[in-house]
Scaffold this motif. Structure first.
Motif, PDB file in Angstrom:
ATOM      1  N   GLY A 103      30.954 -29.509  -8.199  1.00  0.00           N
ATOM      2  CA  GLY A 103      31.426 -29.408  -6.829  1.00  0.00           C
ATOM      3  C   GLY A 103      32.448 -30.470  -6.521  1.00  0.00           C
ATOM      4  O   GLY A 103      32.627 -31.424  -7.279  1.00  0.00           O
ATOM      5  N   ILE A 104      33.109 -30.303  -5.376  1.00  0.00           N
ATOM      6  CA  ILE A 104      34.093 -31.259  -4.899  1.00  0.00           C
ATOM      7  C   ILE A 104      33.824 -31.516  -3.422  1.00  0.00           C
ATOM      8  O   ILE A 104      33.589 -30.581  -2.655  1.00  0.00           O
ATOM      9  CB  ILE A 104      35.537 -30.773  -5.158  1.00  0.00           C
ATOM     10  N   VAL A 105      33.823 -32.786  -3.063  1.00  0.00           N
ATOM     11  CA  VAL A 105      33.559 -33.180  -1.682  1.00  0.00           C
ATOM     12  C   VAL A 105      34.835 -32.972  -0.869  1.00  0.00           C
ATOM     13  O   VAL A 105      35.906 -33.451  -1.247  1.00  0.00           O
ATOM     14  CB  VAL A 105      33.093 -34.654  -1.602  1.00  0.00           C
ATOM     15  N   LEU A 106      34.696 -32.253   0.252  1.00  0.00           N
ATOM     16  CA  LEU A 106      35.840 -32.017   1.126  1.00  0.00           C
ATOM     17  C   LEU A 106      35.919 -33.064   2.236  1.00  0.00           C
ATOM     18  O   LEU A 106      37.007 -33.510   2.601  1.00  0.00           O
ATOM     19  CB  LEU A 106      35.750 -30.625   1.759  1.00  0.00           C
ATOM     20  N   SER A 107      34.753 -33.420   2.793  1.00  0.00           N
ATOM     21  CA  SER A 107      34.723 -34.404   3.874  1.00  0.00           C
ATOM     22  C   SER A 107      33.364 -35.094   3.884  1.00  0.00           C
ATOM     23  O   SER A 107      32.384 -34.567   3.358  1.00  0.00           O
ATOM     24  CB  SER A 107      34.985 -33.728   5.229  1.00  0.00           C
ATOM     25  N   GLY A 108      33.316 -36.277   4.483  1.00  0.00           N
ATOM     26  CA  GLY A 108      32.070 -37.026   4.535  1.00  0.00           C
ATOM     27  C   GLY A 108      31.799 -37.738   3.220  1.00  0.00           C
ATOM     28  O   GLY A 108      32.673 -37.831   2.352  1.00  0.00           O
ATOM     29  N   ARG A 109      30.559 -38.218   3.092  1.00  0.00           N
ATOM     30  CA  ARG A 109      30.161 -38.942   1.876  1.00  0.00           C
ATOM     31  C   ARG A 109      28.846 -38.361   1.367  1.00  0.00           C
ATOM     32  O   ARG A 109      27.923 -38.145   2.146  1.00  0.00           O
ATOM     33  CB  ARG A 109      30.029 -40.431   2.168  1.00  0.00           C
ATOM     34  N   LEU A 110      28.792 -38.124   0.072  1.00  0.00           N
ATOM     35  CA  LEU A 110      27.623 -37.502  -0.548  1.00  0.00           C
ATOM     36  C   LEU A 110      27.116 -38.391  -1.675  1.00  0.00           C
ATOM     37  O   LEU A 110      27.871 -38.737  -2.584  1.00  0.00           O
ATOM     38  CB  LEU A 110      27.989 -36.123  -1.107  1.00  0.00           C
ATOM     39  N   GLU A 111      25.844 -38.740  -1.590  1.00  0.00           N
ATOM     40  CA  GLU A 111      25.209 -39.465  -2.681  1.00  0.00           C
ATOM     41  C   GLU A 111      24.667 -38.433  -3.659  1.00  0.00           C
ATOM     42  O   GLU A 111      23.884 -37.561  -3.286  1.00  0.00           O
ATOM     43  CB  GLU A 111      24.069 -40.330  -2.151  1.00  0.00           C
ATOM     44  N   VAL A 112      25.105 -38.518  -4.911  1.00  0.00           N
ATOM     45  CA  VAL A 112      24.655 -37.598  -5.958  1.00  0.00           C
ATOM     46  C   VAL A 112      23.918 -38.420  -7.004  1.00  0.00           C
ATOM     47  O   VAL A 112      24.456 -39.401  -7.523  1.00  0.00           O
ATOM     48  CB  VAL A 112      25.844 -36.846  -6.605  1.00  0.00           C
ATOM     49  N   THR A 113      22.687 -38.016  -7.294  1.00  0.00           N
ATOM     50  CA  THR A 113      21.895 -38.688  -8.321  1.00  0.00           C
ATOM     51  C   THR A 113      21.632 -37.680  -9.433  1.00  0.00           C
ATOM     52  O   THR A 113      21.126 -36.584  -9.179  1.00  0.00           O
ATOM     53  CB  THR A 113      20.548 -39.190  -7.748  1.00  0.00           C
ATOM     54  N   VAL A 114      22.011 -38.048 -10.658  1.00  0.00           N
ATOM     55  CA  VAL A 114      21.760 -37.221 -11.839  1.00  0.00           C
ATOM     56  C   VAL A 114      21.076 -38.130 -12.857  1.00  0.00           C
ATOM     57  O   VAL A 114      21.627 -39.176 -13.230  1.00  0.00           O
ATOM     58  CB  VAL A 114      23.060 -36.621 -12.419  1.00  0.00           C
ATOM     59  N   ASP A 115      19.893 -37.723 -13.306  1.00  0.00           N
ATOM     60  CA  ASP A 115      19.030 -38.597 -14.107  1.00  0.00           C
ATOM     61  C   ASP A 115      18.781 -39.849 -13.260  1.00  0.00           C
ATOM     62  O   ASP A 115      18.333 -39.734 -12.140  1.00  0.00           O
ATOM     63  CB  ASP A 115      19.648 -38.913 -15.474  1.00  0.00           C
ATOM     64  N   ASP A 116      19.099 -41.013 -13.783  1.00  0.00           N
ATOM     65  CA  ASP A 116      18.914 -42.254 -13.023  1.00  0.00           C
ATOM     66  C   ASP A 116      20.239 -42.834 -12.550  1.00  0.00           C
ATOM     67  O   ASP A 116      20.299 -43.975 -12.106  1.00  0.00           O
ATOM     68  CB  ASP A 116      18.174 -43.294 -13.886  1.00  0.00           C
TER      69      ASP A 116
ATOM     70  N   ARG B 129      23.341 -42.918  -9.947  1.00  0.00           N
ATOM     71  CA  ARG B 129      23.615 -42.574  -8.546  1.00  0.00           C
ATOM     72  C   ARG B 129      25.059 -42.952  -8.223  1.00  0.00           C
ATOM     73  O   ARG B 129      25.506 -44.045  -8.544  1.00  0.00           O
ATOM     74  CB  ARG B 129      22.649 -43.342  -7.651  1.00  0.00           C
ATOM     75  N   ARG B 130      25.769 -42.021  -7.588  1.00  0.00           N
ATOM     76  CA  ARG B 130      27.137 -42.278  -7.150  1.00  0.00           C
ATOM     77  C   ARG B 130      27.299 -41.794  -5.718  1.00  0.00           C
ATOM     78  O   ARG B 130      26.716 -40.778  -5.341  1.00  0.00           O
ATOM     79  CB  ARG B 130      28.160 -41.534  -8.005  1.00  0.00           C
ATOM     80  N   ILE B 131      28.141 -42.483  -4.973  1.00  0.00           N
ATOM     81  CA  ILE B 131      28.511 -42.023  -3.642  1.00  0.00           C
ATOM     82  C   ILE B 131      29.922 -41.480  -3.745  1.00  0.00           C
ATOM     83  O   ILE B 131      30.852 -42.196  -4.144  1.00  0.00           O
ATOM     84  CB  ILE B 131      28.399 -43.160  -2.598  1.00  0.00           C
ATOM     85  N   LEU B 132      30.055 -40.197  -3.412  1.00  0.00           N
ATOM     86  CA  LEU B 132      31.341 -39.504  -3.529  1.00  0.00           C
ATOM     87  C   LEU B 132      31.937 -39.278  -2.146  1.00  0.00           C
ATOM     88  O   LEU B 132      31.224 -38.971  -1.179  1.00  0.00           O
ATOM     89  CB  LEU B 132      31.162 -38.162  -4.230  1.00  0.00           C
ATOM     90  N   GLY B 133      33.252 -39.423  -2.062  1.00  0.00           N
ATOM     91  CA  GLY B 133      33.980 -39.174  -0.820  1.00  0.00           C
ATOM     92  C   GLY B 133      34.940 -38.015  -1.001  1.00  0.00           C
ATOM     93  O   GLY B 133      34.980 -37.368  -2.066  1.00  0.00           O
ATOM     94  N   PRO B 134      35.747 -37.725   0.009  1.00  0.00           N
ATOM     95  CA  PRO B 134      36.683 -36.598  -0.057  1.00  0.00           C
ATOM     96  C   PRO B 134      37.560 -36.647  -1.310  1.00  0.00           C
ATOM     97  O   PRO B 134      38.133 -37.684  -1.647  1.00  0.00           O
ATOM     98  CB  PRO B 134      37.530 -36.764   1.211  1.00  0.00           C
TER      99      PRO B 134
ATOM    100  N   GLY C 215      26.042 -41.705   5.689  1.00  0.00           N
ATOM    101  CA  GLY C 215      26.962 -42.011   6.777  1.00  0.00           C
ATOM    102  C   GLY C 215      26.720 -41.179   8.016  1.00  0.00           C
ATOM    103  O   GLY C 215      25.854 -40.295   8.042  1.00  0.00           O
ATOM    104  N   PRO C 216      27.517 -41.424   9.053  1.00  0.00           N
ATOM    105  CA  PRO C 216      27.294 -40.801  10.360  1.00  0.00           C
ATOM    106  C   PRO C 216      27.923 -39.410  10.519  1.00  0.00           C
ATOM    107  O   PRO C 216      27.703 -38.759  11.532  1.00  0.00           O
ATOM    108  CB  PRO C 216      27.953 -41.798  11.328  1.00  0.00           C
ATOM    109  N   ARG C 217      28.717 -38.969   9.550  1.00  0.00           N
ATOM    110  CA  ARG C 217      29.398 -37.675   9.674  1.00  0.00           C
ATOM    111  C   ARG C 217      28.836 -36.671   8.674  1.00  0.00           C
ATOM    112  O   ARG C 217      28.411 -37.049   7.572  1.00  0.00           O
ATOM    113  CB  ARG C 217      30.892 -37.848   9.411  1.00  0.00           C
ATOM    114  N   PRO C 218      28.850 -35.371   9.016  1.00  0.00           N
ATOM    115  CA  PRO C 218      28.429 -34.346   8.054  1.00  0.00           C
ATOM    116  C   PRO C 218      29.307 -34.393   6.800  1.00  0.00           C
ATOM    117  O   PRO C 218      30.455 -34.836   6.850  1.00  0.00           O
ATOM    118  CB  PRO C 218      28.638 -33.028   8.801  1.00  0.00           C
ATOM    119  N   CYS C 219      28.759 -33.938   5.704  1.00  0.00           N
ATOM    120  CA  CYS C 219      29.476 -33.892   4.434  1.00  0.00           C
ATOM    121  C   CYS C 219      29.644 -32.428   4.028  1.00  0.00           C
ATOM    122  O   CYS C 219      28.663 -31.681   4.002  1.00  0.00           O
ATOM    123  CB  CYS C 219      28.688 -34.647   3.364  1.00  0.00           C
ATOM    124  N   GLU C 220      30.881 -32.043   3.727  1.00  0.00           N
ATOM    125  CA  GLU C 220      31.144 -30.676   3.270  1.00  0.00           C
ATOM    126  C   GLU C 220      31.550 -30.697   1.805  1.00  0.00           C
ATOM    127  O   GLU C 220      32.328 -31.553   1.372  1.00  0.00           O
ATOM    128  CB  GLU C 220      32.253 -30.037   4.100  1.00  0.00           C
TER     129      GLU C 220
END
Length: 180
Positions: free
Chosen positions: A127-140, A142-147, A165-170
């Motif tokens: 996937g690709i983050v369009l907006s907001g910030r998404l924490e993705v954890t795979v195995d052990d 963890r990364r925080i991804l932005g747009p 964060g305070p905004r929805p993530c798409e």
């Protein structure tokens, strides 16, 4: 019921031209053309005579389900919501049965996550983050991804998603095979 399309598809399925069907049945080529274009509705007797040239009976004719064209384009309001609560999963297409790929437009509300128990299933996803910030954890890991940031991994690896964060993530995501 689209009698014309049903007749046309059955005729083509049996490899018969309109002219050939007209010869076989004694019905004019123009009459068959008018029926197939739904410009003219045949009487039951005329339809029965035309179907004898294929050959197929009335019961089989009305039981036949013509193949529907596969939809290619979807307006935003046609995406099917399959999520619930704080996570929206809007799927491209009505169903995934028979498909090899599932594409989603995901929206995570602030603080929303896929759960404490990591997800594990067959296949691959990305996937690709369009907006907001998404924490993705795979195995052990963890990364925080932005747009503009993206992820891709084998789905049998334990994974989890969480909106930071305070905004929805798409996110636009895809998985194969479809997982839900």
């Amino acid at each position: 019921m689209d009698i014309g399309d049903r007749l046309r598809q059955l005729r083509l399925l049996h490899g018969i031209s309109q002219r050939e069907l007209a010869k076989r049945t004694g019905v004019t080529n123009s009459t068959i053309s008018l029926i197939e274009s739904n410009t003219s509705n045949p009487s039951v007797g005329a339809l029965k005579r035309i179907l004898e040239g294929i050959p197929i009976g009335l019961a089989e004719f009305f039981a036949f389900e013509p193949e529907k064209p596969k939809k290619t384009f979807y307006a935003a309001e046609e995406l099917t919501e399959i999520g619930k609560g704080a996570i929206s999963y809007r799927q491209i297409g009505e169903r995934v049965f028979g498909r090899k790929l599932q594409i989603l437009k995901e929206c995570y509300q602030p603080g929303a996550d896929t759960g404490v128990v990591p997800l594990v299933h067959e296949g691959e996803e990305g996937g690709i983050v369009l907006s907001g910030r998404l924490e993705v954890t795979v195995d052990d890991v963890r990364r925080i991804l932005g747009p503009g940031d993206a992820y891709y991994f084998e789905s049998r690896r334990p994974h989890r998603f969480r909106c930071i964060g305070p905004r929805p993530c798409e996110v636009i995501s895809a998985c194969t095979p479809p997982s839900f």
